[in-house]
Design a protein around this motif. Structure first.
Motif, PDB file in Angstrom:
ATOM      1  N   MET A   1       0.851  -1.184   0.000  1.00 48.28           N
ATOM      2  CA  MET A   1       0.000   0.000   0.000  1.00 48.28           C
ATOM      3  C   MET A   1       0.889   1.236   0.000  1.00 48.28           C
ATOM      4  SD  MET A   1      -1.307   0.564   3.905  1.00 48.28           S
ATOM      5  CE  MET A   1      -0.234   1.535   4.968  1.00 48.28           C
ATOM      6  N   ARG A   2       0.248   2.414  -0.183  1.00 47.47           N
ATOM      7  CA  ARG A   2       1.001   3.675  -0.210  1.00 47.47           C
ATOM      8  C   ARG A   2       0.634   4.537   0.997  1.00 47.47           C
ATOM      9  NH1 ARG A   2      -0.626   6.751  -5.042  1.00 47.47           N
ATOM     10  NH2 ARG A   2      -2.649   5.950  -4.384  1.00 47.47           N
ATOM     11  N   THR A   3       1.584   5.354   1.391  1.00 46.10           N
ATOM     12  CA  THR A   3       1.362   6.307   2.472  1.00 46.10           C
ATOM     13  C   THR A   3       2.106   7.594   2.157  1.00 46.10           C
ATOM     14  OG1 THR A   3       1.475   6.613   4.874  1.00 46.10           O
ATOM     15  CG2 THR A   3       3.315   5.489   3.845  1.00 46.10           C
ATOM     16  N   ALA A   4       1.561   8.725   2.599  1.00 48.73           N
ATOM     17  CA  ALA A   4       2.190  10.033   2.378  1.00 48.73           C
ATOM     18  C   ALA A   4       2.902  10.440   3.660  1.00 48.73           C
ATOM     19  CB  ALA A   4       1.145  11.066   1.989  1.00 48.73           C
ATOM     20  N   VAL A   5       4.229  10.512   3.600  1.00 47.22           N
ATOM     21  CA  VAL A   5       5.052  10.775   4.778  1.00 47.22           C
ATOM     22  C   VAL A   5       5.636  12.185   4.683  1.00 47.22           C
ATOM     23  CG1 VAL A   5       7.000  10.002   6.165  1.00 47.22           C
ATOM     24  CG2 VAL A   5       5.660   8.329   4.861  1.00 47.22           C
ATOM     25  N   LEU A   6       5.430  12.971   5.730  1.00 42.61           N
ATOM     26  CA  LEU A   6       6.126  14.256   5.829  1.00 42.61           C
ATOM     27  C   LEU A   6       7.561  13.952   6.244  1.00 42.61           C
ATOM     28  CD1 LEU A   6       5.933  17.405   5.807  1.00 42.61           C
ATOM     29  CD2 LEU A   6       5.448  17.245   8.263  1.00 42.61           C
ATOM     30  N   ARG A   7       8.479  13.932   5.258  1.00 42.17           N
ATOM     31  CA  ARG A   7       9.866  13.552   5.509  1.00 42.17           C
ATOM     32  C   ARG A   7      10.685  14.687   6.091  1.00 42.17           C
ATOM     33  NH1 ARG A   7      11.136   8.732   6.790  1.00 42.17           N
ATOM     34  NH2 ARG A   7       9.991   7.216   5.542  1.00 42.17           N
ATOM     35  N   GLN A   8      10.377  15.892   5.690  1.00 38.65           N
ATOM     36  CA  GLN A   8      11.020  17.082   6.232  1.00 38.65           C
ATOM     37  C   GLN A   8      10.050  18.238   6.074  1.00 38.65           C
ATOM     38  OE1 GLN A   8      14.506  16.966   3.723  1.00 38.65           O
ATOM     39  NE2 GLN A   8      13.690  18.515   2.352  1.00 38.65           N
ATOM     40  N   VAL A   9      10.358  19.340   6.700  1.00 38.28           N
ATOM     41  CA  VAL A   9       9.452  20.479   6.633  1.00 38.28           C
ATOM     42  C   VAL A   9       9.188  20.841   5.170  1.00 38.28           C
ATOM     43  CG1 VAL A   9       9.216  22.942   7.177  1.00 38.28           C
ATOM     44  CG2 VAL A   9      10.150  21.347   8.882  1.00 38.28           C
ATOM     45  N   ARG A  10       7.905  20.924   4.841  1.00 41.48           N
ATOM     46  CA  ARG A  10       7.410  21.270   3.507  1.00 41.48           C
ATOM     47  C   ARG A  10       7.760  20.234   2.430  1.00 41.48           C
ATOM     48  NH1 ARG A  10       7.835  26.678   5.576  1.00 41.48           N
ATOM     49  NH2 ARG A  10       5.878  27.788   5.163  1.00 41.48           N
ATOM     50  N   ARG A  11       8.048  19.011   2.835  1.00 45.46           N
ATOM     51  CA  ARG A  11       8.357  17.985   1.843  1.00 45.46           C
ATOM     52  C   ARG A  11       7.671  16.678   2.208  1.00 45.46           C
ATOM     53  NH1 ARG A  11       8.747  17.602  -3.304  1.00 45.46           N
ATOM     54  NH2 ARG A  11       9.461  15.523  -3.914  1.00 45.46           N
ATOM     55  N   PRO A  54       9.959  12.611  10.785  1.00 44.36           N
ATOM     56  CA  PRO A  54       9.047  12.017   9.792  1.00 44.36           C
ATOM     57  C   PRO A  54       7.726  11.624  10.444  1.00 44.36           C
ATOM     58  CG  PRO A  54      10.629  10.375  10.494  1.00 44.36           C
ATOM     59  CD  PRO A  54      10.989  11.648  11.226  1.00 44.36           C
ATOM     60  N   VAL A  55       6.619  11.950   9.796  1.00 41.20           N
ATOM     61  CA  VAL A  55       5.310  11.639  10.362  1.00 41.20           C
ATOM     62  C   VAL A  55       4.292  11.550   9.227  1.00 41.20           C
ATOM     63  CG1 VAL A  55       4.704  14.079  10.716  1.00 41.20           C
ATOM     64  CG2 VAL A  55       3.640  12.315  12.147  1.00 41.20           C
ATOM     65  N   VAL A  56       3.314  10.689   9.396  1.00 41.32           N
ATOM     66  CA  VAL A  56       2.184  10.618   8.476  1.00 41.32           C
ATOM     67  C   VAL A  56       1.072  11.483   9.058  1.00 41.32           C
ATOM     68  CG1 VAL A  56       0.472   9.141   7.378  1.00 41.32           C
ATOM     69  CG2 VAL A  56       2.801   8.305   7.716  1.00 41.32           C
ATOM     70  N   LEU A  57       0.646  12.486   8.302  1.00 43.08           N
ATOM     71  CA  LEU A  57      -0.373  13.409   8.776  1.00 43.08           C
ATOM     72  C   LEU A  57      -1.770  12.885   8.446  1.00 43.08           C
ATOM     73  CD1 LEU A  57       1.350  16.752   7.696  1.00 43.08           C
ATOM     74  CD2 LEU A  57       1.375  15.640   9.950  1.00 43.08           C
ATOM     75  N   GLY A  58      -2.776  13.678   8.796  1.00 39.01           N
ATOM     76  CA  GLY A  58      -4.158  13.343   8.491  1.00 39.01           C
ATOM     77  C   GLY A  58      -4.890  12.767   9.679  1.00 39.01           C
ATOM     78  N   HIS A  59      -5.985  13.425  10.083  1.00 40.03           N
ATOM     79  CA  HIS A  59      -6.795  12.908  11.188  1.00 40.03           C
ATOM     80  C   HIS A  59      -8.289  13.062  10.933  1.00 40.03           C
ATOM     81  CE1 HIS A  59      -6.095  17.192  12.077  1.00 40.03           C
ATOM     82  NE2 HIS A  59      -7.316  17.170  12.581  1.00 40.03           N
ATOM     83  N   GLU A  60      -8.687  13.680   9.811  1.00 40.76           N
ATOM     84  CA  GLU A  60     -10.103  13.792   9.459  1.00 40.76           C
ATOM     85  C   GLU A  60     -10.396  12.735   8.398  1.00 40.76           C
ATOM     86  OE1 GLU A  60     -10.799  17.695   7.968  1.00 40.76           O
ATOM     87  OE2 GLU A  60     -10.064  18.712   9.756  1.00 40.76           O
ATOM     88  N   GLY A 111       1.026   8.423  18.590  1.00 41.53           N
ATOM     89  CA  GLY A 111       0.474   7.232  19.230  1.00 41.53           C
ATOM     90  C   GLY A 111      -0.495   6.461  18.358  1.00 41.53           C
ATOM     91  N   LEU A 112      -1.192   7.142  17.466  1.00 42.14           N
ATOM     92  CA  LEU A 112      -2.054   6.501  16.475  1.00 42.14           C
ATOM     93  C   LEU A 112      -1.509   6.814  15.087  1.00 42.14           C
ATOM     94  CD1 LEU A 112      -5.720   7.244  17.694  1.00 42.14           C
ATOM     95  CD2 LEU A 112      -4.415   5.122  17.959  1.00 42.14           C
ATOM     96  N   PRO A 113      -1.758   5.929  14.112  1.00 40.96           N
ATOM     97  CA  PRO A 113      -1.240   6.194  12.769  1.00 40.96           C
ATOM     98  C   PRO A 113      -1.965   7.364  12.110  1.00 40.96           C
ATOM     99  CG  PRO A 113      -2.648   4.247  12.758  1.00 40.96           C
ATOM    100  CD  PRO A 113      -2.463   4.631  14.194  1.00 40.96           C
ATOM    101  N   GLY A 114      -1.189   8.179  11.367  1.00 43.00           N
ATOM    102  CA  GLY A 114      -1.811   9.197  10.541  1.00 43.00           C
ATOM    103  C   GLY A 114      -2.650   8.544   9.460  1.00 43.00           C
ATOM    104  N   ARG A 119      -4.272   1.994   4.101  1.00 43.48           N
ATOM    105  CA  ARG A 119      -4.951   1.251   5.150  1.00 43.48           C
ATOM    106  C   ARG A 119      -4.280   1.548   6.489  1.00 43.48           C
ATOM    107  NH1 ARG A 119      -6.640  -4.690   2.619  1.00 43.48           N
ATOM    108  NH2 ARG A 119      -7.866  -3.831   0.886  1.00 43.48           N
ATOM    109  N   VAL A 120      -5.089   1.603   7.541  1.00 47.32           N
ATOM    110  CA  VAL A 120      -4.566   1.841   8.882  1.00 47.32           C
ATOM    111  C   VAL A 120      -5.231   0.869   9.850  1.00 47.32           C
ATOM    112  CG1 VAL A 120      -3.976   4.269   8.537  1.00 47.32           C
ATOM    113  CG2 VAL A 120      -6.271   3.669   9.287  1.00 47.32           C
ATOM    114  N   ALA A 121      -4.496   0.473  10.872  1.00 47.72           N
ATOM    115  CA  ALA A 121      -5.032  -0.356  11.944  1.00 47.72           C
ATOM    116  C   ALA A 121      -5.394   0.563  13.104  1.00 47.72           C
ATOM    117  CB  ALA A 121      -4.007  -1.396  12.378  1.00 47.72           C
ATOM    118  N   LEU A 122      -6.669   0.535  13.503  1.00 55.01           N
ATOM    119  CA  LEU A 122      -7.164   1.471  14.506  1.00 55.01           C
ATOM    120  C   LEU A 122      -7.957   0.745  15.586  1.00 55.01           C
ATOM    121  CD1 LEU A 122      -8.413   4.254  12.079  1.00 55.01           C
ATOM    122  CD2 LEU A 122      -6.483   4.452  13.669  1.00 55.01           C
ATOM    123  N   PRO A 123      -7.899   1.231  16.828  1.00 54.29           N
ATOM    124  CA  PRO A 123      -8.730   0.646  17.889  1.00 54.29           C
ATOM    125  C   PRO A 123     -10.211   0.743  17.521  1.00 54.29           C
ATOM    126  CG  PRO A 123      -7.079   2.144  18.799  1.00 54.29           C
ATOM    127  CD  PRO A 123      -7.047   2.337  17.314  1.00 54.29           C
TER     128      PRO A 123
END
Length: 337
Positions: A1-11, A54-60, A111-114, A119-123
């Motif tokens: 699967m694919r994921t969008a990772v914020l690797r550095q500021v503005r990238r 590095p972080v995967v964003l998105g919570h809505e 603590g939770l995946p962006g 696909r994400v695994a969520l409680p």
């Protein structure tokens, strides 16, 4: 699967990774629509207090369950909105109904995946079923609607209240609409952006006022007029404006996290005995109440979802557009595409 990772500021980089394996009490969810908000933009700019590369964003987000948890939670195929908050459910705050203030809470990116992932695994407790008639884009907008719902409750809005909302972004527009739903007699939304005000008026049916330069002089004719004033803009002068507009012993609710310290003239707060408080996230009950209102379309979020959610590969371009100030659009990405 694919994921969008914020690797550095503005990238942001779209990467291929293995699909997660749900742990006990988790379900695997395929995300179909993920909205972007100001906190995602703050992380993109390097200003967020706890989300950093590095972080995967998105919570809505909204999607469907593709692998249900054993024995509980939504079944395979269930369409769900994501309540992006997992509390410990054991501490004093959780037991007092304040799970959103739990000191051990987990949220996407901490603590939770962006959610900007295929696909994400969520409680299972973070998955709120939505009706088949509701689009995934509407489902993703339940989260900002929940912010608005919690804000209106915190402000004590009731039948006959007069409410001012400073800032006509998605949350400001939804706050105005929710205030009307709670019986407010008069709601005013102000902003410097004409296009944002037009959309806010369409979403909420409230009156609007464009301020030429955000500052207290623009709305002084409404001084002392409002029972509740919601600061839904991060502009540093909005707190001064809110204190001017609020009636004696009224309430000012502050929503944004600010990039830098804010100063304000506090004499109106003292002389009018104004109650100032913050509004952070939402309780699970607020989220579910907002979900019911969005599902019934008594809180109609469709005007915010007129543009199609874009494929995940467009993440960098979408964030750049958001960063460039084109924020009268509610940007959404579809990680399944």
């Amino acid at each position: 699967m694919r994921t969008a990772v914020l690797r550095q500021v503005r990238r942001i980089e779209v990467e291929r990774v293995a699909a997660p394996r749900p742990a006990a009490g988790e379900a695997l969810v395929e995300l179909r629509s993920v909205g972007l908000c100001g906190s995602d933009l703050a992380a993109f700019r390097g200003h967020h207090p706890f989300r950093s590369p590095p972080v995967v964003l998105g919570h809505e987000g909204a999607g469907r369950v593709v692998r249900a948890a054993s024995g509980r939670g939504p079944a395979d195929g269930t369409r769900v909105a994501v309540l992006p908050l997992a509390a410990c459910r054991r501490c004093e705050r959780c037991e007092s109904g304040l799970a959103h203030l739990c000191p051990h809470r987990r949220v996407p990116g901490a603590g939770l995946p962006g959610l900007l992932a295929g696909r994400v695994a969520l409680p299972v407790e973070t998955l709120v079923p939505i009706d088949d008639e509701l689009t995934y884009d509407e489902g993703a907008l339940i989260e900002p609607a929940a912010v608005a719902w919690h804000t209106v409750r915190a402000a004590g809005v009731r039948h006959g209240s007069r409410v001012a909302v400073l800032g006509a972004g998605a949350v400001g527009a939804l706050t105005a609409a929710t205030a009307r739903l709670h019986g407010a007699a008069d709601v005013l939304v102000s902003d410097v952006r004409e296009a944002a005000l037009t959309l806010a008026a369409y979403v909420s049916g409230c009156r609007t006022r464009r301020v030429g330069d955000v500052g207290t002089e623009d709305l002084t004719e409404s001084a002392d007029a409002f029972d509740a004033v919601v600061v839904a803009s991060g502009h540093p002068t909005c707190l001064d404006e809110a204190l001017t507009l609020c009636r004696p012993r009224g309430t000012v609710i502050v929503l944004p996290m600010f990039a830098r310290p804010v100063t304000a003239a506090l004499n109106p707060l003292v002389l009018k005995e104004i109650h100032v408080r913050g509004a952070c996230l939402y309780t699970p009950d607020d989220f579910r109440a907002a979900a019911r209102a969005v599902g019934a379309r008594t809180l109609d979020v469709r005007p915010l979802a007129t543009a199609e959610a874009l494929p995940l590969d467009a993440a960098q371009d979408v964030f750049e557009a958001f960063d460039g100030g084109h924020d009268t659009v509610k940007y959404r990405l579809d990680p399944s595409r």
